[in-house]
Design a protein around this motif. Structure first.
Motif, PDB file in Angstrom:
ATOM      1  N   ALA A 179       1.001  -1.279   0.018  1.00  0.00           N
ATOM      2  CA  ALA A 179      -0.180   0.114  -0.127  1.00  0.00           C
ATOM      3  C   ALA A 179       0.907   1.262  -0.107  1.00  0.00           C
ATOM      4  CB  ALA A 179      -0.858   0.006   1.183  1.00  0.00           C
ATOM      5  N   GLY A 180       0.511   2.277  -1.010  1.00  0.00           N
ATOM      6  CA  GLY A 180       1.257   3.437  -1.043  1.00  0.00           C
ATOM      7  C   GLY A 180       0.384   4.629  -0.777  1.00  0.00           C
ATOM      8  N   HIS A 181       0.651   5.486  -0.099  1.00  0.00           N
ATOM      9  CA  HIS A 181       0.053   6.769   0.066  1.00  0.00           C
ATOM     10  C   HIS A 181       0.762   8.003  -0.782  1.00  0.00           C
ATOM     11  CE1 HIS A 181      -0.933  10.858   2.013  1.00  0.00           C
ATOM     12  NE2 HIS A 181      -2.025  10.471   1.483  1.00  0.00           N
ATOM     13  N   SER A 182       0.192   8.785  -1.613  1.00  0.00           N
ATOM     14  CA  SER A 182       0.807   9.923  -2.098  1.00  0.00           C
ATOM     15  C   SER A 182       2.389   9.509  -2.676  1.00  0.00           C
ATOM     16  CB  SER A 182       1.030  10.991  -1.117  1.00  0.00           C
ATOM     17  OG  SER A 182       1.109  12.128  -1.693  1.00  0.00           O
ATOM     18  N   MET A 183       3.059  10.045  -2.199  1.00  0.00           N
ATOM     19  CA  MET A 183       4.468   9.744  -3.047  1.00  0.00           C
ATOM     20  C   MET A 183       4.995   8.102  -2.855  1.00  0.00           C
ATOM     21  SD  MET A 183       8.380  11.735  -2.296  1.00  0.00           S
ATOM     22  CE  MET A 183       8.830  10.762  -0.844  1.00  0.00           C
ATOM     23  N   GLY A 184       4.274   7.687  -1.578  1.00  0.00           N
ATOM     24  CA  GLY A 184       4.427   6.441  -1.547  1.00  0.00           C
ATOM     25  C   GLY A 184       3.803   5.559  -2.629  1.00  0.00           C
ATOM     26  N   GLY A 185       2.647   5.893  -3.238  1.00  0.00           N
ATOM     27  CA  GLY A 185       1.994   5.336  -4.315  1.00  0.00           C
ATOM     28  C   GLY A 185       2.876   5.314  -5.635  1.00  0.00           C
TER      29      GLY A 185
END
Length: 291
Positions: free
Chosen positions: A99-105
């Motif tokens: 799972a990635g959020h924002s820059m993690g995505g």
């Protein structure tokens, strides 16, 4: 919260990445990649809820949290770092939901062609993210879309100015830019503490990378089952990004729109995000290689 085990993953250029592992050995694995100006603390709700019956792996992006800054700031570096974390924490052939959020995505998108990603990714959750055109599409500034808004937005998001202490005014600004109008005060407090802890040089360096981001070609190569979540009030990565990504994904599981929520979906809607991760694990992580 489950007992934390800390370890270090070494990236391709020698950067030492701070990694935290929670939950029972042998349980289905979940890997969490946070966004710009955040840290592993951003995933506190997901870690607490999932660690009872999952092995939860969270890490600090370079320059964030407990991972030291590096002169190398690029999407390739993000991909290197995720690959290093997967290799350091997962057994050969072991599958994980990532799972990635924002820059993690964006990190996930940058890594889709890497050997470790292809070996270990069972399914993906992309939260509040985009693949290109981040500055042009941002609605942080209430202006008509066009060159002036894009130029001003780039200067605001790329500012070198220190954020300073977490004051009531600072929290109001952060809430306006990154969260839904109905966000509870404790959620705003948590996000403000995390974001304000990011060093301004790191914030500025990564803002430059994000302003030039172009990972559209990688979306088309993300072949594992992928779910997308976005808040309808997201000013940093508005829903247009989620739908553009979904349309290009080879195996999209759909877009979940969260009415009125902003950019910080794992904090603003922790139950929804955690529930989606659980669904992905139960549906895809138990599948054997080649199934």
């Amino acid at each position: 919260m489950s007992a934390r085990r800390d370890l270090t993953a070494v990236s391709a250029d020698g950067t030492s990445l701070h990694v935290e592992v929670y939950g029972p050995q042998g349980a289905p694995a979940v890997v969490l990649a946070h966004g710009w100006t955040c840290s592993t603390a951003f995933w506190a709700d997901q870690i607490r809820e999932l660690a009872a019956d999952h092995r939860v792996i969270a890490y600090d992006q370079r320059g964030h949290g407990r991972t030291p800054a590096s002169p190398a700031c690029s999407t390739d570096a993000l991909a290197d770092d995720l690959e290093a974390v997967l290799t350091a924490t997962l057994a050969r052939g072991e599958k994980a939901v990532i799972a990635g959020h924002s820059m993690g995505g964006m990190t996930v998108l940058a890594a889709v062609t890497r050997d470790a990603f292809r070996e270990h990714a069972a399914a993906v959750l992309l939260c509040s993210t985009g693949a290109s055109g981040l500055v042009a599409e941002s609605t942080v500034l209430p202006l008509r879309a066009g060159r002036l808004r894009t130029w001003l937005t780039g200067h605001v998001l790329g500012s070198r100015a220190p954020l300073g202490p977490v004051t009531p005014v600072a929290k109001r600004i952060l809430k306006y830019a990154t969260m839904g109008a109905g966000s509870a005060p404790h959620m705003v407090d948590a996000c403000a503490r995390i974001v304000h802890a990011c060093p301004r040089k790191v914030r500025h360096a990564w803002s430059h990378v994000l302003s030039l981001l172009d990972l559209d070609h990688r979306v088309r190569e993300l072949s594992v089952p992928t779910a997308v979540i976005v808040g309808t009030g997201d000013r940093l990565t508005p829903p247009v990004h989620a739908h553009r990504i979904a349309a290009a994904l080879p195996h999209c599981l759909g877009v979940t729109e969260l009415p009125g929520l902003g950019h910080m979906t794992p904090v603003e809607a922790p139950g929804v995000v955690t529930g989606r991760i659980r669904e992905l694990v139960s549906t895809y992580s138990q599948l054997k290689e080649g199934a």
